[in-house]
Design a protein around this motif. Structure first.
Motif, PDB file in Angstrom:
ATOM      1  N   THR A 104      36.915  36.898  50.914  1.00 49.53           N
ATOM      2  CA  THR A 104      36.709  35.551  50.383  1.00 49.53           C
ATOM      3  C   THR A 104      35.673  35.598  49.261  1.00 49.53           C
ATOM      4  O   THR A 104      34.610  36.208  49.407  1.00 49.53           O
ATOM      5  N   ILE A 105      35.977  34.967  48.134  1.00 46.80           N
ATOM      6  CA  ILE A 105      35.111  35.105  46.969  1.00 46.80           C
ATOM      7  C   ILE A 105      33.974  34.087  47.010  1.00 46.80           C
ATOM      8  O   ILE A 105      34.071  33.062  47.687  1.00 46.80           O
ATOM      9  N   PRO A 106      32.863  34.346  46.330  1.00 48.08           N
ATOM     10  CA  PRO A 106      31.736  33.413  46.338  1.00 48.08           C
ATOM     11  C   PRO A 106      32.143  32.016  45.884  1.00 48.08           C
ATOM     12  O   PRO A 106      32.851  31.844  44.882  1.00 48.08           O
ATOM     13  N   GLY A 107      31.740  31.022  46.656  1.00 48.29           N
ATOM     14  CA  GLY A 107      32.066  29.646  46.332  1.00 48.29           C
ATOM     15  C   GLY A 107      33.387  29.161  46.884  1.00 48.29           C
ATOM     16  O   GLY A 107      33.661  27.949  46.874  1.00 48.29           O
ATOM     17  N   GLN A 108      34.212  30.066  47.392  1.00 46.62           N
ATOM     18  CA  GLN A 108      35.529  29.668  47.901  1.00 46.62           C
ATOM     19  C   GLN A 108      35.388  28.886  49.199  1.00 46.62           C
ATOM     20  O   GLN A 108      34.679  29.293  50.119  1.00 46.62           O
ATOM     21  N   THR A 147      33.962  28.028  55.827  1.00 44.21           N
ATOM     22  CA  THR A 147      32.958  27.863  54.758  1.00 44.21           C
ATOM     23  C   THR A 147      33.313  26.593  53.993  1.00 44.21           C
ATOM     24  O   THR A 147      33.741  26.649  52.846  1.00 44.21           O
ATOM     25  N   ARG A 174      31.744  29.779  50.138  1.00 42.52           N
ATOM     26  CA  ARG A 174      31.039  30.982  50.579  1.00 42.52           C
ATOM     27  C   ARG A 174      29.737  31.144  49.801  1.00 42.52           C
ATOM     28  O   ARG A 174      29.713  31.025  48.570  1.00 42.52           O
ATOM     29  N   THR A 175      28.659  31.424  50.523  1.00 44.45           N
ATOM     30  CA  THR A 175      27.345  31.607  49.913  1.00 44.45           C
ATOM     31  C   THR A 175      26.836  33.013  50.193  1.00 44.45           C
ATOM     32  O   THR A 175      27.465  33.785  50.932  1.00 44.45           O
ATOM     33  N   SER A 176      25.663  33.336  49.656  1.00 42.44           N
ATOM     34  CA  SER A 176      25.080  34.658  49.868  1.00 42.44           C
ATOM     35  C   SER A 176      24.751  34.910  51.333  1.00 42.44           C
ATOM     36  O   SER A 176      24.695  36.061  51.778  1.00 42.44           O
ATOM     37  N   ASP A 186      26.688  34.366  53.669  1.00 41.47           N
ATOM     38  CA  ASP A 186      27.932  34.874  54.259  1.00 41.47           C
ATOM     39  C   ASP A 186      28.255  36.280  53.770  1.00 41.47           C
ATOM     40  O   ASP A 186      29.271  36.845  54.157  1.00 41.47           O
ATOM     41  N   ASN A 203      28.777  39.111  50.445  1.00 45.09           N
ATOM     42  CA  ASN A 203      29.666  39.161  49.282  1.00 45.09           C
ATOM     43  C   ASN A 203      31.015  39.742  49.670  1.00 45.09           C
ATOM     44  O   ASN A 203      31.132  40.453  50.666  1.00 45.09           O
ATOM     45  N   GLU A 252      37.240  38.454  40.012  1.00 44.71           N
ATOM     46  CA  GLU A 252      36.387  39.009  41.074  1.00 44.71           C
ATOM     47  C   GLU A 252      36.873  40.390  41.497  1.00 44.71           C
ATOM     48  O   GLU A 252      36.078  41.302  41.735  1.00 44.71           O
TER      49      GLU A 252
END
Length: 241
Positions: A133-137, A142, A146-148, A150, A152, A231
């Motif tokens: 899952t990519i950051p912010g997704q 989430t 998704r944040t740090s 969780d 990378n 990504e």
């Protein structure tokens, strides 16, 4: 003329509209026919969206416990080296619960092939966050993205290609006809490597999941082009001659 591959059964599939699994199922069947290995092929499908692979492929297909296809593939290939053994796995299966299995099979240089569909979520169980899952997704686990905290996303190609005994690693996509053709070329090369006894090959395929992404199919393809592939960079990560 556009005809059904002999290695693909003439049945309706259960996948959501716009899902990439049906595309890859057909590519896999076409490659098996083109290489003339239908009687030698053993595919291994795990728990996940691909669990019913044996409904669609008209060659030997078995189901493995969640995350364990590389271990099962290792046993089959060592016992029957004349067979062509391919695992077909999603991100939750391959790199979450099955992370150790994949890493150690690669580290041993097992002469097997892995097809890894990356749709950046757990598609079968409701769209939860996955290792990819990519950051912010936003996912069902989430809700704010998704944040740090969780972690990378794990970059499978970058990780696996760093292992000495690995032969071939590539990341492709399904978001356009050109990329689908490139996916087929990579898949075929990965299987041919096994036939030629060259060792471990893995092809990661960026795939659409419109249902979990809450998008129309066209928007899901554009999402891969504009976001996911930024990504997860496409390309060949290792090709050991």
């Amino acid at each position: 003329m556009f005809v059904l591959p002999k290695s693909l059964k003439p049945v309706k599939n259960h996948y959501c509209p716009g899902c990439g699994h049906g595309i890859v199922h057909r590519l896999f069947a076409e490659i098996v026919d083109e290489l003339g290995i239908r009687e030698k092929m053993i595919a291994i499908a795990p728990v996940g969206c691909a669990v019913f692979g044996y409904f669609y492929w008209d060659f030997d297909t078995l189901e493995a416990a969640h995350g364990r296809p590389p271990a099962v593939a290792t046993a089959i290939k060592r016992l029957m080296p004349e067979k062509v053994v391919v695992t077909y796995q999603g991100d939750g299966d391959l790199i979450a619960i099955g992370g150790n299995e994949c890493l150690h099979a690669a580290n041993r240089g097992e002469n097997i092939t892995i097809f890894f569909l990356n749709n950046t979520c757990y598609g079968m169980t409701g769209g939860q966050m996955a290792p990819t899952t990519i950051p912010g997704q936003k996912t069902t686990t989430t809700a704010q993205g998704r944040t740090s905290l969780d972690g990378n996303p794990i970059k499978v190609c970058e990780l696996i290609s760093s292992i000495d005994y690995v032969t071939y690693v590539a990341r492709t996509s399904l978001h356009s006809p050109e990329n689908i053709l490139e996916t087929k070329r990579a898949m075929k090369k990965a299987i041919q490597n096994q036939i030629d006894n060259k060792g471990f090959s893995l092809v990661e395929i960026l795939s659409m999941c419109p249902t979990s992404w809450k998008m129309e199919p066209y928007d899901a393809m554009k999402y891969i082009e504009n976001v996911v592939s930024k990504e997860f960079k496409l390309g060949v990560y290792k090709d050991r001659k």
